[in-house]
Design an enzyme around this catalytic site. Structure first.
Site, mmCIF file in Angstrom:
data_model
loop_
_atom_site.group_PDB
_atom_site.id
_atom_site.type_symbol
_atom_site.label_atom_id
_atom_site.label_comp_id
_atom_site.label_asym_id
_atom_site.label_seq_id
_atom_site.Cartn_x
_atom_site.Cartn_y
_atom_site.Cartn_z
ATOM 1 N N HIS A 153 0.843 -1.197 0.000
ATOM 2 C CA HIS A 153 0.000 0.000 0.000
ATOM 3 C C HIS A 153 0.875 1.243 0.000
ATOM 4 C CE1 HIS A 153 0.866 -0.517 4.378
ATOM 5 N NE2 HIS A 153 0.913 0.813 4.379
ATOM 6 N N HIS A 201 -5.816 -2.009 5.066
ATOM 7 C CA HIS A 201 -5.699 -0.839 4.204
ATOM 8 C C HIS A 201 -4.995 -1.192 2.902
ATOM 9 C CE1 HIS A 201 -1.960 -1.024 6.284
ATOM 10 N NE2 HIS A 201 -1.597 0.223 6.244
ATOM 11 N N HIS A 216 4.811 7.183 2.559
ATOM 12 C CA HIS A 216 5.602 5.961 2.390
ATOM 13 C C HIS A 216 4.984 4.983 1.400
ATOM 14 C CE1 HIS A 216 2.995 4.392 5.794
ATOM 15 N NE2 HIS A 216 3.014 3.314 5.041
ATOM 16 N N HIS A 248 1.885 -0.482 15.219
ATOM 17 C CA HIS A 248 0.830 0.527 15.153
ATOM 18 C C HIS A 248 -0.410 0.041 15.886
ATOM 19 C CE1 HIS A 248 2.853 2.942 12.195
ATOM 20 N NE2 HIS A 248 2.855 2.004 11.284
ATOM 21 N N TYR A 257 10.084 1.598 9.561
ATOM 22 C CA TYR A 257 10.130 2.611 8.500
ATOM 23 C C TYR A 257 11.566 3.039 8.262
ATOM 24 C CZ TYR A 257 5.101 3.087 8.955
ATOM 25 O OH TYR A 257 3.759 2.838 8.976
ATOM 26 N N GLU A 267 8.247 1.293 4.027
ATOM 27 C CA GLU A 267 7.860 0.513 5.203
ATOM 28 C C GLU A 267 7.977 -0.957 4.861
ATOM 29 O OE1 GLU A 267 3.612 0.294 6.142
ATOM 30 O OE2 GLU A 267 4.055 -0.047 8.259
#
Lengths: 309, 108
Positions: A153, A201, A216, A248, A257, A267
């Protein structure tokens, strides 16, 4: 549950300042595989477990950032329907002929209210994951560095978050899985996490004063051990780490990251949850934002929030 | 030992009574970080994000690739650099600009 419409993130084109250093980074350190080059000097890459010909395109340029992100859709009918829906919504589109990106069919390109260029396409040549489709081994023995499995993503920064969320949900059929609300009565949205399939996501959007910024580009790993191994690669080759390894709250990802040689943030992460269309949307509020972003130390990090390309 | 560590180029920061040493082949940003001032904006460290922009007013240095979105050709010719892409080749006199200024000019 059959997946229809927009299927998944299919590719991202990233601008790089120094192609040789970038190829060392993306191929030798991260473990992407080179699959082609073109006369514009672009280099095509993919994660080992992706079947389509490429998912990352590096373009030599004098400023870093993202040129565009592409989503694969399930059929020509869907492509035509979404093109018409975008136009009727007031979002102009542009057809890019097949072959403009090698191995990729015709693309429908548009600019979102946050200033980013996205595109939809149906066809991309298949190159396979190197294991074959008949009695395949479950792993490859020729991988380098972090051995990222696939492009996953992007997180993008831009101004009109509300407009972009509306476009993705109402026109393109994405669902919002999580959101971050701040301000009086938590009335202002500053972040949106959106899916077109079964991931927490497929794209994330954050409100920011400037249009068209890249936060990112993310690549999938399959275990915390692989995330720590990625961190070992960063230590060995002095790749500048932004933050992590950590976790997270938002999307639950376990993550690290770091920056590519042009300052684009990458990431590598593992873990999340499966999204079904009847899942409830999750809301995060300003008072718990530290832990929402970095669950372990619960502290916001200025560089993570503000450094973009 | 201490004198060995001090070998290198002395970097003077204009406007404030502050200087630091960059060892040979060390990047300007790495030396600035050793100043130990809170909030030195260490961004991407790859010439892309632009937060460590400074103006070199005296001295010799080499640069790596820097984003044109943050340092134009004219600026580069006039001595503007990203500290993460600037390798001192002599003592330097620099002026801190942009986001970095807040940190270097604050009292410790």
């Amino acid at each position: 549950m059959p997946m229809t419409g927009v299927l998944r993130p299919g590719h991202v084109q990233i601008r790089v300042l120094d192609m040789a250093a970038s190829l060392t980074h993306y191929i030798d350190r991260m473990g992407l595989l080179e699959t082609d080059r073109d006369e514009q000097g672009r280099v095509y890459l993919k994660g080992w477990d992706e079947h389509d010909w490429f998912s990352v395109v590096l373009r030599p340029a004098d400023a870093p950032g993202m040129d565009f992100m592409g989503f694969k859709v399930d059929s020509v009918e869907t492509l035509n329907r979404l093109e018409q829906a975008l136009n009727e919504y007031g979002c102009p589109t542009n057809r890019i002929p097949a072959g403009d990106l090698k191995h990729c069919g015709e693309r429908v390109s548009f600019v979102s209210p946050m200033g980013h260029t996205f595109e939809l396409y149906v066809d991309k040549d298949s190159i396979g994951n190197g294991l074959g489709n008949k009695n395949p081994h479950p792993w490859r023995e020729d991988l380098k560095g972090m051995k990222v499995h696939r492009f996953d993503h992007c997180l993008l920064y831009g101004d009109d978050l509300d407009g972009a969320v509306k476009l993705f949900t109402e026109v393109l059929g994405f669902q919002q899985t999580e959101k971050v609300m701040v301000g009086p009565d938590h009335s202002v949205q500053i972040a949106s996490f959106l899916t077109c399939g079964m991931k927490a996501h497929d794209i994330a959007l954050i409100r920011h004063p400037e249009k068209d910024k890249l936060h990112h580009v993310s690549f999938l790993l399959r275990s915390w051990e692989e995330v720590l191994h990625a961190a070992d690669i960063m230590g060995r080759y002095k790749i500048p780490i932004d933050i992590g390894p950590t976790r997270h709250g938002i999307t639950r990802g376990r993550t690290i990251y770091f920056f590519d040689p042009s300052g684009n943030r990458n990431e590598t992460f593992c873990d999340s949850y499966d999204w079904y269309p009847d899942n409830p949307e999750i809301t995060w509020t300003e008072d718990e934002l530290g832990g929402a972003i970095f669950y372990h130390d619960q502290q916001l990090n200025e560089r993570f929030l503000n450094v973009v390309t | 030992m201490l004198s060995y560590l001090q070998q290198g180029y002395t970097i003077h920061i204009n406007e404030i009574e502050e200087k630091f040493v960059c060892r040979p082949q060390e990047l300007l940003l790495a030396g600035m970080v050793r100043l130990g001032k809170r909030g030195i904006p260490v961004g991407c460290r790859s010439g892309g994000c632009g937060v460590c922009k400074v103006h070199v007013q005296q001295g010799e240095y080499a640069t790596g690739k820097m984003s044109r979105a943050h340092v134009s050709e004219q600026e580069e010719q006039a001595g503007y650099v990203l500290a993460c892409r600037c390798e001192p080749k002599s003592d330097l006199v620099i002026t801190v600009i942009g986001q970095m200024r807040k940190a270097t000019h604050a009292s410790i």
